[in-house]
Design an enzyme around this catalytic site. Structure first.
Site, mmCIF file in Angstrom:
data_model
loop_
_atom_site.group_PDB
_atom_site.id
_atom_site.type_symbol
_atom_site.label_atom_id
_atom_site.label_comp_id
_atom_site.label_asym_id
_atom_site.label_seq_id
_atom_site.Cartn_x
_atom_site.Cartn_y
_atom_site.Cartn_z
ATOM 1 N N ASP A 75 -12.201 -8.671 5.245
ATOM 2 C CA ASP A 75 -13.666 -8.882 4.295
ATOM 3 C C ASP A 75 -14.004 -10.040 4.613
ATOM 4 O O ASP A 75 -15.389 -10.310 4.657
ATOM 5 C CB ASP A 75 -13.404 -8.478 3.136
ATOM 6 N N ASP B 241 -3.132 -18.002 1.348
ATOM 7 C CA ASP B 241 -4.028 -18.888 0.737
ATOM 8 C C ASP B 241 -4.823 -19.940 1.403
ATOM 9 O O ASP B 241 -5.987 -19.963 1.530
ATOM 10 C CB ASP B 241 -3.582 -19.496 -0.669
ATOM 11 N N ASP C 79 -6.412 -6.747 4.587
ATOM 12 C CA ASP C 79 -7.422 -6.139 3.580
ATOM 13 C C ASP C 79 -8.493 -7.326 3.167
ATOM 14 O O ASP C 79 -9.859 -7.106 3.545
ATOM 15 C CB ASP C 79 -6.897 -5.271 2.425
ATOM 16 N N TYR D 197 0.811 -1.281 0.054
ATOM 17 C CA TYR D 197 0.049 0.067 -0.059
ATOM 18 C C TYR D 197 0.993 1.275 -0.054
ATOM 19 O O TYR D 197 0.372 2.098 -0.395
ATOM 20 C CB TYR D 197 -0.930 0.005 1.198
ATOM 21 N N LYS E 84 3.000 -15.291 3.203
ATOM 22 C CA LYS E 84 3.028 -16.075 1.909
ATOM 23 C C LYS E 84 4.592 -16.193 1.671
ATOM 24 O O LYS E 84 5.322 -15.904 0.983
ATOM 25 C CB LYS E 84 2.672 -15.037 0.646
HETATM 26 C C1 IPM Z 1 -10.416 -0.912 3.923
HETATM 27 C C2 IPM Z 1 -10.703 -0.507 2.396
HETATM 28 C C3 IPM Z 1 -9.655 0.475 2.116
HETATM 29 C C4 IPM Z 1 -8.415 -0.372 2.117
HETATM 30 C C5 IPM Z 1 -9.682 1.374 0.730
HETATM 31 C C6 IPM Z 1 -10.888 2.199 0.948
HETATM 32 C C7 IPM Z 1 -8.569 2.047 0.460
HETATM 33 O O1 IPM Z 1 -10.798 -1.571 1.472
HETATM 34 O O2 IPM Z 1 -10.215 0.025 4.883
HETATM 35 O O3 IPM Z 1 -10.280 -2.045 4.075
HETATM 36 O O4 IPM Z 1 -7.847 -0.927 0.868
HETATM 37 O O5 IPM Z 1 -7.636 -0.529 3.079
HETATM 38 MG MG MG Z 2 -11.100 -3.417 2.377
#
Ligand code: IPM
Ligand code: MG
Length: 368
Positions: A255, A227, A251, A135, A195
């Site tokens: 999710d 993975d 990230d 990032y 990884k």
């Molecule tokens: C998160 C989001 C952000 C990230 C984006 C909006 C830049 O997906 O906070 O998880 O990738 O960190």
């Molecule tokens: Mg995210």
């Protein structure tokens, strides 16, 4: 107790308004300053993170953040896109530790896409390193064709990069969290995700996490390739306790973990610096498709405000009260649309909007 309120775009303003209602109901001497961020700030000031907004955020003890992003800004060059606001805040405020709990409230067991026997009672904590990795790696860029046009770029690159001190400090946050959780009955295990079979950064990561573990011998440590970790999260999510990983893997995995709980609309997050300053935001995004309709779930933002009370203001009791109020409201059957089980008749459940949900949490809080 100075709080910067940055509602942002999409559903951001609606959900943040509900969290502010809850903070107001606590009758504590909070001072709040509101500023535009993301697309809203681009629209008003030409930049997603303008200087006045950054100043408000820097001066505050904590930031309550809604969400950024909207389709109308998708065509902007990358430095002006709304996402740059949250990335800039993470960098400028040195918020390196991102805590994303994934907790399945028993009341929502049927909202998960996994079988209840696999997810019931899930309570895991994902800790994502937030200011390093690909990032923020240098160099980055694109090599253009001779005419220099972006459309003609032949190659683009981002650099994955970690330093020993960056890994050390996030590993320490993970072991400390596992220790605190162990004291209240969690297994006391850290799973480090990397990884290392392919990446140099991951090999360093693994070595440093092992070194830090030497200070926490009462805790278990295991390592998973990313993975496999993605697979284990859906196969046996309860085999995890604390997960620590880098920015990019975190990230994605956060999710995935969020969805195990049925709705990403329930999950708060904290992004902390080396002292107790933090930025608190729901784990979900700005959901422009439902913005302005009053149907978004404000609970992740309300629970983020609870995390703020716990981590920045050391008000664990108030944090616990908010969490209990949320559970009371869910127990009464109130559900925003995202929490409604699909395809089933659920007469005991009552569909409510954003503001009704916030009001219900306030009444539950007052009735305690
Ligand atoms: C998160 C989001 C952000 C990230 C984006 C909006 C830049 O997906 O906070 O998880 O990738 O960190
Ligand atoms: Mg995210």
């Amino acid at each position: 107790m100075n709080i910067a309120i940055l509602p942002g775009d999409g559903i951001g303003p609606e959900i943040v308004a509900e969290a502010v209602k809850i903070l107001d109901a606590l009758d504590e001497p909070f001072e709040m300053d509101t500023a535009d961020v993301g697309g809203a700030a681009y629209a008003s000031q030409g930049h997603p993170l303008p200087e006045p907004t950054l100043r408000v955020a820097k001066q505050a003890d904590a930031v309550l953040f809604g969400a950024v992003g909207d389709w109308q800004y998708d065509k902007l060059p990358r430095p002006l896109r709304p996402e740059q606001a949250i990335l800039g805040l993470r960098r400028e405020l040195a918020l390196f530790a991102n805590l994303r709990p994934a907790i399945l409230y028993p009341e929502l067991a049927d909202a998960s896409s996994l079988k209840p026997e696999i997810v019931a009672g899930l309570d895991i904590l994902i800790i994502r390193e937030l200011t390093g990795d690909i990032y923020f790696g240098q160099p980055r860029g694109r090599r253009s064709s001779p005419d220099g046009a972006f459309a003609g770029a032949d190659e683009a690159f981002d650099t994955m990069r970690y330093t020993r001190p960056e890994i050390e400090r996030i590993a320490r946050v993970a072991f400390e969290a596992a220790r605190t959780r162990k004291a209240v009955g969690h297994p006391g295990k850290v799973t480090s995700v990397d990884k290392a079979n392919v990446l140099e950064t991951s090999q360093l990561w693994r070595e440093v996490v092992e070194d830090v573990h030497a200070d926490y011998t009462e805790l278990a440590l295991d390592h998973l390739y990313v993975d496999n970790a993605a697979m284990q999260l859906v196969k046996a999510p309860k085999s995890f306790d604390v997960v620590v990983t880098g920015n990019l893997f975190g990230d994605i995995l956060s999710d995935e973990a969020a969805m195990l709980t049925g709705s990403i609309g329930m999950l708060p997050s904290a992004s902390l610096d080396a002292s107790s300053k933090g930025l608190y935001e729901p784990s979900h995004g700005s959901a422009p498709d439902i913005a302005g309709r009053g149907i978004a779930n404000p609970l992740a933002t309300i629970l983020s405000a609870a995390m703020m009370l716990r981590y920045t203001f050391a008000r664990s009791e108030s944090a616990g009260r908010i969490e209990a109020a949320v559970q009371t409201v869910l127990g009464r059957g109130l559900r925003t649309a995202d929490l409604m089980p699909r395809g089933t008749q659920a007469p005991a459940l009552q569909l409510v909007g954003t503001a009704e949900m916030g009001d219900a949490v306030v009444s539950a809080l007052r009735a305690q």
